[in-house]
Design a protein around this motif. Structure first.
Motif: not given
Length: 496
Positions: A85, A116, A118, A205, A208, A210, A212
């Motif tokens: 990140d 962290d 995901r 997704r 990675d 994450s 959106e």
């Protein structure tokens, strides 16, 4: 000139692109590995990335140094995801689709991490293409307009099916994917929730994992996202004149026009385009009008569209050439690509990459040209074809080599550009290299060459505006453009 794009620009940040980054072995995350990854990323960007000299100027260098310092500070205890990140913030500062950072994995063998990470995607039953088609066919008249087989760029093949328990909710499930991290058939990559007829909220997704959020609009055989990205339907086919699938096509459109569907300039389409032009020679020779649809085409190589130039040509076309940024890190990247190609038995590609590295090592200076001395080259043809007499090109959100087609075509007196939006503005930098950072948890894709248009005539971040802006509420831009072309309102005045 062919732009050899080595990777796809992934997920929402580049819904258009070519081949995926391959995963590499992974090591234990610790302070030493974090520091080595950060140092190598900065080295690649500052010494190898062709956009650095124009992106970092006297006016913004202080801002750049702050971003870099923030990334480098206090990194010892960062997990792989946290470091990713932070590095993404640094890479995103350049706002360039030709500079990408990919998280290959933060699962490190033999070690449990407090990280962290995901959440992994939801899994459904795996379906191959034939099984997915059978499910769609079985729906019959009950099939919802969004249900079918879809492609997201050239990286993801998906089937969109209704949720078993929730009306108006549809899941985009992986059939196949080029990125290894998504190569898990049945994984739910996105969830569409219908808000009104043909309009959906999309939870997508990224590569990675994450999340959106987007708004999506069903337009014939396209699902257009509010950021300009697009899913294209591969099965079943839909309304005439709408963008269709991930493959090229040349087909009649009405009584006196021919439609060329050009969804990608990937080099894998080169032979297909040559065959299509040859097989449809009679159709192309007899039709007065041509419509070329490059909307959301993410580029690839100029050689893919080259067979169309004969039908656009009215006068010599001038194209600026490129130059490569010469650096030790660029040589290292090309040698590594050559070695990978040899391991895969691809001796031709290995020889090409070694040849590039040899020329870089022999060059004296920051920039290198290959076997030419001039800043541009000129496309010429022996004669001008009678048909098509007028050509409309739909340009919305097209990028890279698709934009080079637009720049070439703009020099023809036959051509008028149409669009509801400008092109993407991603052409000035090209020839991507891929480098793994020392821990092998991350890969960096970076442009190694720049156009000789720079710095005065760049289009990155600006795009190309259409000659004729199609109203936003038009549902069939292809038909609208043809009607407008026939009205005599084309750019240079239309032929009788």
């Amino acid at each position: 000139m062919i732009r050899l794009i080595a990777i796809a620009l992934a997920a929402s940040s580049a819904l258009s692109g070519t081949a995926a980054l391959a995963a590499a072995p992974h090591h234990e995350a610790n302070a030493e590995h974090n520091a080595a990854d950060l140092v190598q990323l900065v080295r690649i960007v500052e010494e190898g990335y062709a956009g650095f000299p124009t992106k970092v100027t006297d006016d913004n260098r202080a801002e750049y140094e702050v971003i870099k310092s923030s990334m480098l500070a206090n990194s010892d205890d960062l997990t792989a995801g946290q470091l990713y990140d932070r590095m993404r913030t640094y890479v995103d500062w350049f706002d360039d689709g030709h500079l990408q950072l990919d998280l290959l994995s933060d699962n490190i063998p033999g070690k449990e991490l407090t990280t962290d990470l995901r959440p992994a995607p939801l899994m459904r039953d795996a379906l191959d293409t034939d099984a997915a088609r059978a499910v769609i066919d079985a729906l019959g008249a009950d099939r919802a307009p969004i249900e079918g087989l879809w492609s997201l760029g050239s990286n993801y093949d998906l089937v969109i099916l209704r949720h078993a328990d929730h009306a108006g909710v549809y899941e985009a499930r992986i059939i196949d994917a080029r990125p290894k991290i998504w190569r898990r058939p049945g994984a739910v990559m996105g969830v569409f929730t219908e808000t009104s007829a043909g309009t959906y909220n999309l939870d997508l997704r990224n590569r990675d994992f994450s999340p959106e959020a987007y708004e999506a609009f069903l337009e014939g055989n396209a699902l257009r996202l509010d950021d300009g990205g697009r899913f294209t339907r591969d099965y079943p086919a839909g309304a005439e004149g709408q963008p269709l699938g991930a493959e090229w096509a040349i087909e009649p459109f009405g009584e006196d026009a021919v439609l060329v569907r050009a969804p990608s300039m990937s080099p894998r389409h080169i032979e297909t385009v040559k065959s299509l032009v040859t097989d449809n020679a009679d159709l192309l020779a007899e039709r007065t009008y041509m419509i070329i649809d490059v909307r959301n085409n993410g580029g690839g190589g100029d050689a893919t569209y080259s067979p169309l130039i004969d039908y656009l040509y009215t006068q010599p076309m001038i194209e600026p050439l490129i130059e490569f940024r010469d650096s030790e890190v660029h040589v290292e990247a090309r040698r590594a690509q050559a070695e990978e190609a040899r391991e895969e038995g691809d001796d031709d590609s290995a020889a090409y990459y070694d040849g590039v590295a040899d020329k870089l090592e022999a060059n004296d200076g920051e920039w290198m040209r290959f076997d030419y001395k001039h800043d541009f080259w000129i496309r010429t043809r022996d004669h001008v074809l009678r048909n098509p007499q007028q050509v409309a090109i739909l340009i919305d959100n097209s990028a890279s080599s698709a934009e080079q087609l637009i720049l070439d075509a703009m020099q023809s007196r036959k051509v008028t550009l149409y669009g509801q939006r400008d092109s993407a503005g991603a052409l000035d930098l090209s020839n991507m290299a891929v480098s793994y950072l020392p821990s092998d948890r991350y890969a960096v894709a970076w442009a190694t060459s720049r156009s000789n248009r720079l710095p005065e005539w760049g289009i990155d971040g600006k795009g190309i505006a259409p000659d004729v802006r199609i109203p936003a509420d038009v549902s069939n831009p292809v038909g609208w453009a043809l009607d407008h072309l026939k009205s005599g309102a084309c750019r240079f005045g239309c032929s009788d």
